[in-house]
Write a protein that holds these residues in place. Sequence first.
Motif, PDB file in Angstrom:
ATOM      1  N   ARG A   1      23.869  13.999 -27.833  1.00 55.28           N
ATOM      2  CA  ARG A   1      22.729  13.084 -27.704  1.00 55.28           C
ATOM      3  C   ARG A   1      21.546  13.575 -28.533  1.00 55.28           C
ATOM      4  O   ARG A   1      20.906  12.782 -29.246  1.00 55.28           O
ATOM      5  CB  ARG A   1      22.353  12.990 -26.226  1.00 55.28           C
ATOM      6  CG  ARG A   1      21.293  11.943 -25.945  1.00 55.28           C
ATOM      7  CD  ARG A   1      21.211  11.624 -24.468  1.00 55.28           C
ATOM      8  NE  ARG A   1      20.815  12.787 -23.677  1.00 55.28           N
ATOM      9  CZ  ARG A   1      21.616  13.426 -22.841  1.00 55.28           C
ATOM     10  NH1 ARG A   1      22.867  13.037 -22.688  1.00 55.28           N
ATOM     11  NH2 ARG A   1      21.180  14.459 -22.133  1.00 55.28           N
TER      12      ARG A   1
ATOM     13  N   THR B   1      22.371  13.134 -32.374  1.00 52.88           N
ATOM     14  CA  THR B   1      22.318  11.741 -32.817  1.00 52.88           C
ATOM     15  C   THR B   1      20.878  11.259 -32.925  1.00 52.88           C
ATOM     16  O   THR B   1      20.490  10.630 -33.926  1.00 52.88           O
ATOM     17  CB  THR B   1      23.103  10.856 -31.834  1.00 52.88           C
ATOM     18  OG1 THR B   1      24.435  11.340 -31.719  1.00 52.88           O
ATOM     19  CG2 THR B   1      23.134   9.417 -32.321  1.00 52.88           C
ATOM     20  N   LEU B   2      20.076  11.538 -31.922  1.00 52.83           N
ATOM     21  CA  LEU B   2      18.669  11.132 -31.970  1.00 52.83           C
ATOM     22  C   LEU B   2      17.926  11.811 -33.119  1.00 52.83           C
ATOM     23  O   LEU B   2      17.086  11.183 -33.799  1.00 52.83           O
ATOM     24  CB  LEU B   2      18.002  11.454 -30.639  1.00 52.83           C
ATOM     25  CG  LEU B   2      18.497  10.660 -29.416  1.00 52.83           C
ATOM     26  CD1 LEU B   2      17.821  11.159 -28.147  1.00 52.83           C
ATOM     27  CD2 LEU B   2      18.250   9.163 -29.600  1.00 52.83           C
TER      28      LEU B   2
ATOM     29  N   TRP C   1      18.807  10.027 -36.366  1.00 51.89           N
ATOM     30  CA  TRP C   1      18.087   8.754 -36.500  1.00 51.89           C
ATOM     31  C   TRP C   1      16.629   8.981 -36.881  1.00 51.89           C
ATOM     32  O   TRP C   1      16.078   8.278 -37.734  1.00 51.89           O
ATOM     33  CB  TRP C   1      18.159   7.985 -35.177  1.00 51.89           C
ATOM     34  CG  TRP C   1      19.515   7.389 -34.911  1.00 51.89           C
ATOM     35  CD1 TRP C   1      20.500   7.167 -35.814  1.00 51.89           C
ATOM     36  CD2 TRP C   1      20.025   6.958 -33.650  1.00 51.89           C
ATOM     37  NE1 TRP C   1      21.608   6.625 -35.198  1.00 51.89           N
ATOM     38  CE2 TRP C   1      21.342   6.468 -33.879  1.00 51.89           C
ATOM     39  CE3 TRP C   1      19.516   6.930 -32.368  1.00 51.89           C
ATOM     40  CZ2 TRP C   1      22.139   5.971 -32.861  1.00 51.89           C
ATOM     41  CZ3 TRP C   1      20.294   6.416 -31.344  1.00 51.89           C
ATOM     42  CH2 TRP C   1      21.595   5.945 -31.588  1.00 51.89           C
TER      43      TRP C   1
END
Length: 430
Positions: free
Chosen positions: A26, A29-30, A33
């Motif tokens: 998590r 991935t954040l 981005w």
Amino acid sequence: MNRWIMTARSEAADLRNRFLQSKSIRITTLACWISIGLQIAVFPPATSPTWSLIVSWLLIVLDSILTLLIPLWPTHICAILLALHSVLSLLPAQLTWASLLEFPALAFLSYRCAFPCAFGIVMWLSIVQVLSNLLGSMPDGLLWGAVSFFPLGFIAFMSASLRQSRQSIMQKDQLMAQERAIERQRQLEHNRRLATAIHDSITKELSTILLITGAWEFEESVDADRIHKDMKSIHRETKRALNQMHRVIDLIDDNQGKATRGTTPSDTLIDLEKFLESETDSASAIGFEGTVHLSGKPQNPIDDLHLMLVEGFLKEIFANILRHAEPGRDSYSMDISIVQNSIHITQTNRTGSGITASSEFNRLRHGRGLQSHRQAIITAGGTVQYRLHGGQWHLQARIPCNDAANQTNLAMPDSEKPLPPVGDISNMDS
């Protein structure tokens, strides 16, 4: 079509679960981005030439797609992102892509991989940075490329340290869980021993009292001498039951249960002799005749827990004699020998006569006494075999005198070889 839709939904659910359940995935991935957004905001693609603008946006879209796939194959996608970054860094064309993705990708790989692998990735990215600066004719390109090793190495080191810290915490938690499980097992074992001790403390005595009082049912008249004798026996058995219960209470207070009643092997042998004498006297008072032979001496004192195990097993044997034999007709024989730090018991008795159907015993619920003792002895490192054949009961057992005896692999004598499972023994537990 429906199968394809179901498969897509299943993969989407798996993707969501991976993203939500794994903190490292998590965060990675954040971070990717955010890196793509910062890249577009701070270093937008140049509007000319047109082909450079198109290729740059295609690369940004490719990075975005790879970022979306991180929850499915995190290690592989991060490796692909670093490989793509290395290739684009060495291209002579001036393109814009999400170059900042190398930092979260490196952090994730350093967290997941071993430290040598993380160090190798840092070295490779540093070399790529040096070559990119040299190919771009950047002033002091070699120096600035070498300096890039430090931020990359710091990220890798912090990620690897975080992984080691997490593993250490998990190992401590697992160790604590194992210790709690062992403690629960010890407590369950202690409770089982207490339950067995409570059973042993009163079963034989109450069986004796029941047999004495039950015999009056078949007597038309009982003289005063008989009543006096029986009352004396009942008094003796009741007193013994109370003493046994006090011993159980002492065992509850002493959770370790390792205290010894005597300081020398002779003391514990005297305790055992007194116990056997009391049991045979109780059986004789009811009319049971038999022989009990005790030989040998333990090398070390028998701790209270093992002595209670031995005495409880012997009480169970006597209780079964009272239950399944008939006074005056069925005799018993018991041989007890102490070899090194183990007690060997051989016992036989006739059960062909048995107790009549109107006996008080047959109106009682039968327990699992003998099987419970057998399991306790096996747990302590001993052995128990028994059989019933042709009205003759045979029993052989070996019981350790203390925990040290469990560590000694004693050869099994001929008298202790397993007995063939002949006959029905399901009703032999008191």
